[in-house]
Design a protein around this motif. Structure first.
Motif, PDB file in Angstrom:
ATOM      1  N   ILE A  68       2.955   9.946  -1.284  1.00  0.00           N
ATOM      2  CA  ILE A  68       1.521   9.650  -1.265  1.00  0.00           C
ATOM      3  C   ILE A  68       1.243   8.298  -1.919  1.00  0.00           C
ATOM      4  CG2 ILE A  68      -0.746  10.406  -2.091  1.00  0.00           C
ATOM      5  CD1 ILE A  68       0.282  13.286  -1.847  1.00  0.00           C
ATOM      6  N   LYS A  69       1.967   8.015  -2.992  1.00  0.00           N
ATOM      7  CA  LYS A  69       1.827   6.697  -3.624  1.00  0.00           C
ATOM      8  C   LYS A  69       2.155   5.597  -2.625  1.00  0.00           C
ATOM      9  CE  LYS A  69       2.789   7.697  -8.510  1.00  0.00           C
ATOM     10  NZ  LYS A  69       3.710   7.416  -9.632  1.00  0.00           N
ATOM     11  N   GLN A  70       3.210   5.792  -1.881  1.00  0.00           N
ATOM     12  CA  GLN A  70       3.608   4.816  -0.873  1.00  0.00           C
ATOM     13  C   GLN A  70       2.549   4.699   0.214  1.00  0.00           C
ATOM     14  OE1 GLN A  70       6.102   2.702  -0.887  1.00  0.00           O
ATOM     15  NE2 GLN A  70       5.582   1.878   1.132  1.00  0.00           N
ATOM     16  N   TYR A  71       1.947   5.816   0.558  1.00  0.00           N
ATOM     17  CA  TYR A  71       0.892   5.822   1.576  1.00  0.00           C
ATOM     18  C   TYR A  71      -0.291   4.952   1.144  1.00  0.00           C
ATOM     19  CZ  TYR A  71      -2.703   7.679   4.735  1.00  0.00           C
ATOM     20  OH  TYR A  71      -3.698   7.810   5.674  1.00  0.00           O
ATOM     21  N   PHE A  72      -0.651   5.039  -0.148  1.00  0.00           N
ATOM     22  CA  PHE A  72      -1.799   4.279  -0.642  1.00  0.00           C
ATOM     23  C   PHE A  72      -1.465   2.838  -1.002  1.00  0.00           C
ATOM     24  CE2 PHE A  72      -3.659   8.528  -1.587  1.00  0.00           C
ATOM     25  CZ  PHE A  72      -4.864   8.348  -0.924  1.00  0.00           C
ATOM     26  N   ASN A  73      -0.190   2.504  -1.023  1.00  0.00           N
ATOM     27  CA  ASN A  73       0.210   1.139  -1.383  1.00  0.00           C
ATOM     28  C   ASN A  73      -0.065   0.187  -0.225  1.00  0.00           C
ATOM     29  OD1 ASN A  73       1.379  -1.053  -2.701  1.00  0.00           O
ATOM     30  ND2 ASN A  73       3.457  -0.513  -2.020  1.00  0.00           N
ATOM     31  N   GLN A  74      -1.089  -0.654  -0.384  1.00  0.00           N
ATOM     32  CA  GLN A  74      -1.487  -1.627   0.646  1.00  0.00           C
ATOM     33  C   GLN A  74      -1.698  -0.932   1.994  1.00  0.00           C
ATOM     34  OE1 GLN A  74       1.685  -4.572   0.432  1.00  0.00           O
ATOM     35  NE2 GLN A  74       0.575  -5.742  -1.127  1.00  0.00           N
ATOM     36  N   ARG A  75      -2.624   0.009   1.986  1.00  0.00           N
ATOM     37  CA  ARG A  75      -2.914   0.766   3.209  1.00  0.00           C
ATOM     38  C   ARG A  75      -3.425  -0.131   4.325  1.00  0.00           C
ATOM     39  NH1 ARG A  75      -6.839   5.814   2.547  1.00  0.00           N
ATOM     40  NH2 ARG A  75      -7.675   4.517   0.885  1.00  0.00           N
ATOM     41  N   ASN A  76      -2.961   0.184   5.522  1.00  0.00           N
ATOM     42  CA  ASN A  76      -3.545  -0.415   6.717  1.00  0.00           C
ATOM     43  C   ASN A  76      -3.329   0.548   7.873  1.00  0.00           C
ATOM     44  OD1 ASN A  76      -0.978  -1.143   8.190  1.00  0.00           O
ATOM     45  ND2 ASN A  76      -0.698  -2.410   6.353  1.00  0.00           N
ATOM     46  N   PHE A  77      -3.996   0.297   8.966  1.00  0.00           N
ATOM     47  CA  PHE A  77      -3.985   1.232  10.094  1.00  0.00           C
ATOM     48  C   PHE A  77      -2.575   1.512  10.606  1.00  0.00           C
ATOM     49  CE2 PHE A  77      -4.006   2.159  14.612  1.00  0.00           C
ATOM     50  CZ  PHE A  77      -4.924   3.187  14.698  1.00  0.00           C
ATOM     51  N   LYS A  78      -1.799   0.463  10.830  1.00  0.00           N
ATOM     52  CA  LYS A  78      -0.465   0.628  11.396  1.00  0.00           C
ATOM     53  C   LYS A  78       0.441   1.418  10.471  1.00  0.00           C
ATOM     54  CE  LYS A  78       3.518  -1.953  13.152  1.00  0.00           C
ATOM     55  NZ  LYS A  78       4.111  -3.298  13.370  1.00  0.00           N
ATOM     56  N   LYS A  79       0.405   1.074   9.191  1.00  0.00           N
ATOM     57  CA  LYS A  79       1.271   1.746   8.228  1.00  0.00           C
ATOM     58  C   LYS A  79       0.905   3.234   8.117  1.00  0.00           C
ATOM     59  CE  LYS A  79       2.406   1.875   3.319  1.00  0.00           C
ATOM     60  NZ  LYS A  79       2.096   1.345   1.988  1.00  0.00           N
ATOM     61  N   SER A  80      -0.401   3.523   8.018  1.00  0.00           N
ATOM     62  CA  SER A  80      -0.843   4.908   7.890  1.00  0.00           C
ATOM     63  C   SER A  80      -0.460   5.716   9.122  1.00  0.00           C
ATOM     64  CB  SER A  80      -2.356   4.971   7.680  1.00  0.00           C
ATOM     65  OG  SER A  80      -2.714   4.347   6.466  1.00  0.00           O
ATOM     66  N   SER A  81      -0.637   5.113  10.301  1.00  0.00           N
ATOM     67  CA  SER A  81      -0.297   5.792  11.539  1.00  0.00           C
ATOM     68  C   SER A  81       1.185   6.114  11.610  1.00  0.00           C
ATOM     69  CB  SER A  81      -0.705   4.923  12.735  1.00  0.00           C
ATOM     70  OG  SER A  81      -0.337   5.537  13.951  1.00  0.00           O
ATOM     71  N   GLU A  82       2.026   5.181  11.228  1.00  0.00           N
ATOM     72  CA  GLU A  82       3.479   5.380  11.272  1.00  0.00           C
ATOM     73  C   GLU A  82       3.921   6.468  10.300  1.00  0.00           C
ATOM     74  OE1 GLU A  82       5.062   1.521  10.534  1.00  0.00           O
ATOM     75  OE2 GLU A  82       4.871   0.860  12.634  1.00  0.00           O
ATOM     76  N   ILE A  83       3.317   6.477   9.099  1.00  0.00           N
ATOM     77  CA  ILE A  83       3.669   7.488   8.108  1.00  0.00           C
ATOM     78  C   ILE A  83       3.277   8.878   8.599  1.00  0.00           C
ATOM     79  CG2 ILE A  83       3.090   8.382   5.804  1.00  0.00           C
ATOM     80  CD1 ILE A  83       2.958   5.495   4.829  1.00  0.00           C
TER      81      ILE A  83
END
Length: 276
Positions: A68-83
């Motif tokens: 979850i920490k990694q998820y919130f680290n510099q969140r953006n659409f692409k990163k969140s979608s991939e996770i």
């Protein structure tokens, strides 16, 4: 309505515990907006609801606090979608595994419920049995110690979940030659019945053709206490005009995976036969 909430208030609002929020604070996952320097009381802004709600949802889908920490680290659409896609694939895999386990357990429960309605001990019956594919190491077992290690090796060859517990798939092969010569206590080869979709090297497979089997059940150890049952079965075959038609199987019907009572351990000997 107020902007600042106590730890109890925001925990209640989000359906969480205050201890969970304290833990998130300690690990720097979700920190209060303000901490009173005199009392140490934590206060949260109602505008933090989105972060806390997202944490709760991510925990519900099985993400660790580090993830979850990694998820919130510099969140953006692409990163969140991939996770989320990766987590979804993981959940689908777990669901498939759980479904397989559920099916196996359901089959085992039905099997155990049906045992009490089967034939009595030392009763000889004839049964038509379909062909079976056996997985075997082709090693003769001379002691209970060798038996334990062989079972472990067989289990590690299987890809299915909870394969042997509470089933009638584990047993030993009694060779036709030993049966005809009345060598009922000779070392035998252990096996487990393969399921249709199990992928095993050909050298470890043995086919048992369908046919008529004379069957008898008894209590006792797998490698001992079978002579009495075999002698009774063979005397009956002689009286009724039947001949042995191949290797016999000694099946574990109820074993030590489901009972500590030796009087409940049960085996069935299945001898292929034909009319003389």
């Amino acid at each position: 309505m107020k902007e600042m909430l106590t730890i109890s208030e925001i925990a209640k609002l989000r359906g969480m515990t205050t201890e969970a929020l304290r833990h998130y604070d300690r690990i720097d996952l979700f920190k209060p907006k303000f901490v009173d320097p005199e009392t140490g009381y934590r206060y949260y802004s109602i505008f933090q609801y989105e972060i806390l709600g997202t944490i709760k949802e991510l925990r519900q889908i099985g993400m660790s606090t580090d993830e979850i920490k990694q998820y919130f680290n510099q969140r953006n659409f692409k990163k969140s979608s991939e996770i989320l896609k990766a987590k979804h694939a993981e959940l689908v895999s777990k669901l498939k595994e759980l479904t397989e386990i559920e099916v196996n357990i359901k089959e085992k429960i039905a099997y155990l419920d049906n045992i009490s309605r089967k034939e009595a001990f030392q009763e000889i019956i004839f049964r038509e049995i379909k062909s079976r594919k056996l997985i075997t190491l082709n090693e003769k077992i001379n002691s209970n110690l060798e038996l334990c290690y062989s079972i472990i090796r067989l289990e590690t060859m299987l890809t299915e979940k909870a394969p042997i517990l509470a089933s009638n798939r584990l047993g030993i092969i009694i060779e036709e030659e030993d049966l005809k010569d009345k060598r009922f206590e000779e070392p035998s080869v252990i096996f487990v019945v393969a399921k249709k979709d199990e992928k095993i090297q050909k050298k470890y497979l043995k086919m048992i053709p369908e046919g008529l089997f004379a069957c008898i059940r008894y209590n006792g150890e797998l490698l001992r206490n079978r002579s009495k049952s075999l002698k009774k079965l063979f005397a009956y075959l002689h009286e009724t005009g039947y001949l042995i038609a191949g290797d016999a199987l000694q099946i574990m019907v109820v074993d030590i995976t489901v009972t500590d009572n030796p009087n409940e351990v049960m085996f069935e000997i299945q001898v292929p036969v034909k009319k003389a």
